[in-house]
Design an enzyme around this catalytic site. Sequence first.
Site, PDB file in Angstrom:
ATOM      1  N   ASN A  98      39.045  69.640  53.424  1.00 48.43           N
ATOM      2  CA  ASN A  98      39.974  68.545  52.719  1.00 48.43           C
ATOM      3  C   ASN A  98      38.946  67.691  51.124  1.00 48.43           C
ATOM      4  O   ASN A  98      39.617  66.995  50.803  1.00 48.43           O
ATOM      5  CB  ASN A  98      40.485  67.324  53.353  1.00 48.43           C
ATOM      6  CG  ASN A  98      41.534  66.468  52.864  1.00 48.43           C
ATOM      7  OD1 ASN A  98      41.405  65.395  53.400  1.00 48.43           O
ATOM      8  ND2 ASN A  98      42.283  66.439  52.571  1.00 48.43           N
ATOM      9  N   CYS A 116      43.620  71.897  55.592  1.00 54.87           N
ATOM     10  CA  CYS A 116      42.560  73.098  55.022  1.00 54.87           C
ATOM     11  C   CYS A 116      41.065  73.031  55.657  1.00 54.87           C
ATOM     12  O   CYS A 116      40.996  71.701  56.357  1.00 54.87           O
ATOM     13  CB  CYS A 116      42.472  73.471  53.745  1.00 54.87           C
ATOM     14  SG  CYS A 116      41.158  71.634  52.890  1.00 54.87           S
ATOM     15  N   CYS A 135      39.405  70.796  48.542  1.00 59.47           N
ATOM     16  CA  CYS A 135      40.315  71.465  47.409  1.00 59.47           C
ATOM     17  C   CYS A 135      41.103  71.765  47.140  1.00 59.47           C
ATOM     18  O   CYS A 135      42.237  71.463  47.182  1.00 59.47           O
ATOM     19  CB  CYS A 135      38.859  72.475  47.794  1.00 59.47           C
ATOM     20  SG  CYS A 135      37.583  72.929  47.106  1.00 59.47           S
ATOM     21  N   ARG A 136      41.591  72.705  48.585  1.00 61.82           N
ATOM     22  CA  ARG A 136      43.463  72.849  48.756  1.00 61.82           C
ATOM     23  C   ARG A 136      44.170  72.191  49.181  1.00 61.82           C
ATOM     24  O   ARG A 136      44.984  71.770  48.543  1.00 61.82           O
ATOM     25  CB  ARG A 136      43.007  74.356  49.398  1.00 61.82           C
ATOM     26  CG  ARG A 136      42.189  75.502  48.250  1.00 61.82           C
ATOM     27  CD  ARG A 136      42.281  76.848  50.373  1.00 61.82           C
ATOM     28  NE  ARG A 136      40.972  76.525  51.176  1.00 61.82           N
ATOM     29  CZ  ARG A 136      40.934  76.353  52.438  1.00 61.82           C
ATOM     30  NH1 ARG A 136      42.134  78.134  52.712  1.00 61.82           N
ATOM     31  NH2 ARG A 136      40.051  75.948  53.076  1.00 61.82           N
ATOM     32  N   SER A 137      43.867  70.875  50.254  1.00 61.57           N
ATOM     33  CA  SER A 137      44.298  70.797  50.797  1.00 61.57           C
ATOM     34  C   SER A 137      44.800  68.984  50.004  1.00 61.57           C
ATOM     35  O   SER A 137      46.377  68.574  49.878  1.00 61.57           O
ATOM     36  CB  SER A 137      44.417  70.199  52.398  1.00 61.57           C
ATOM     37  OG  SER A 137      43.039  69.097  52.304  1.00 61.57           O
ATOM     38  N   ASP A 170      40.255  80.019  49.355  1.00 63.04           N
ATOM     39  CA  ASP A 170      39.767  79.028  49.363  1.00 63.04           C
ATOM     40  C   ASP A 170      39.021  79.395  47.420  1.00 63.04           C
ATOM     41  O   ASP A 170      37.579  80.376  48.058  1.00 63.04           O
ATOM     42  CB  ASP A 170      38.090  78.745  50.468  1.00 63.04           C
ATOM     43  CG  ASP A 170      37.955  77.919  50.717  1.00 63.04           C
ATOM     44  OD1 ASP A 170      37.798  76.493  49.269  1.00 63.04           O
ATOM     45  OD2 ASP A 170      37.413  77.498  51.335  1.00 63.04           O
TER      46      ASP A 170
HETATM   47  P1  4NP Z   1      39.009  73.646  51.025  1.00 60.40           P
HETATM   48  O1  4NP Z   1      37.403  73.827  50.428  1.00 60.40           O
HETATM   49  O2  4NP Z   1      38.652  73.704  52.929  1.00 60.40           O
HETATM   50  O3  4NP Z   1      40.085  74.493  50.659  1.00 60.40           O
HETATM   51  O4  4NP Z   1      38.430  71.926  50.983  1.00 60.40           O
HETATM   52  C1  4NP Z   1      36.396  74.070  51.398  1.00 60.40           C
HETATM   53  C2  4NP Z   1      35.254  72.918  50.962  1.00 60.40           C
HETATM   54  C3  4NP Z   1      33.830  72.922  51.075  1.00 60.40           C
HETATM   55  C4  4NP Z   1      32.942  74.290  51.743  1.00 60.40           C
HETATM   56  C5  4NP Z   1      34.575  74.776  52.561  1.00 60.40           C
HETATM   57  C6  4NP Z   1      35.572  75.034  51.912  1.00 60.40           C
HETATM   58  N1  4NP Z   1      32.041  73.762  51.994  1.00 60.40           N
HETATM   59  O5  4NP Z   1      31.606  74.731  53.179  1.00 60.40           O
HETATM   60  O6  4NP Z   1      31.707  72.325  51.758  1.00 60.40           O
END
Ligand code: 4NP
Length: 145
Positions: free
Chosen positions: A12, A9, A14-16, A120
């Site tokens: 790294n 993702c 939340c989703r992955s 997300d």
């Molecule tokens: P992820 O979510 O891609 O599912 O881990 C996010 C976590 C943090 C951020 C963006 C997406 N961020 O902008 O910090």
Amino acid sequence: MTSHILFVCLGNICRSPAAEGVMRKLSPELQIDSAGTSDWHVGETPYGPMRQAALQRQIDLSGLRARQLTITDFDRFDLILAMDRENLANIESLRPEGSETPVRLFADYAGLAGIRDVPDPYYTRDFDGVLDLIEAAAQGLLADL
Ligand code: 4NP
């Protein structure tokens, strides 16, 4: 045989990592890892609200640490699964010459019409909805391996 699978993702956190935890639980014999296309959260544990939502489903993400996707991942894994189309494009832009490692959209394995991206939850705040989609996609993936 597909035995090494990488979930990717953006952050790294939340989703992955959630997909990694769900898939590890479903199939402990597979080699599963996750990574982010960005370096924004390298070394961090998964995001607190995601850890909590996963724990409600007996999935413990606390041992995971964020890392960034590298070109060597194309050699180390048989299959790379992107959480959304933007991740997919960013992963493809790193593909080393000659690498034929498949990179696919994880949500496609859920078989839900019109749903191609895992939204997300860092922005939507719907951690449970994302876990539902991840669990459906993980079941579909397992049946496809
Ligand atoms: P992820 O979510 O891609 O599912 O881990 C996010 C976590 C943090 C951020 C963006 C997406 N961020 O902008 O910090």
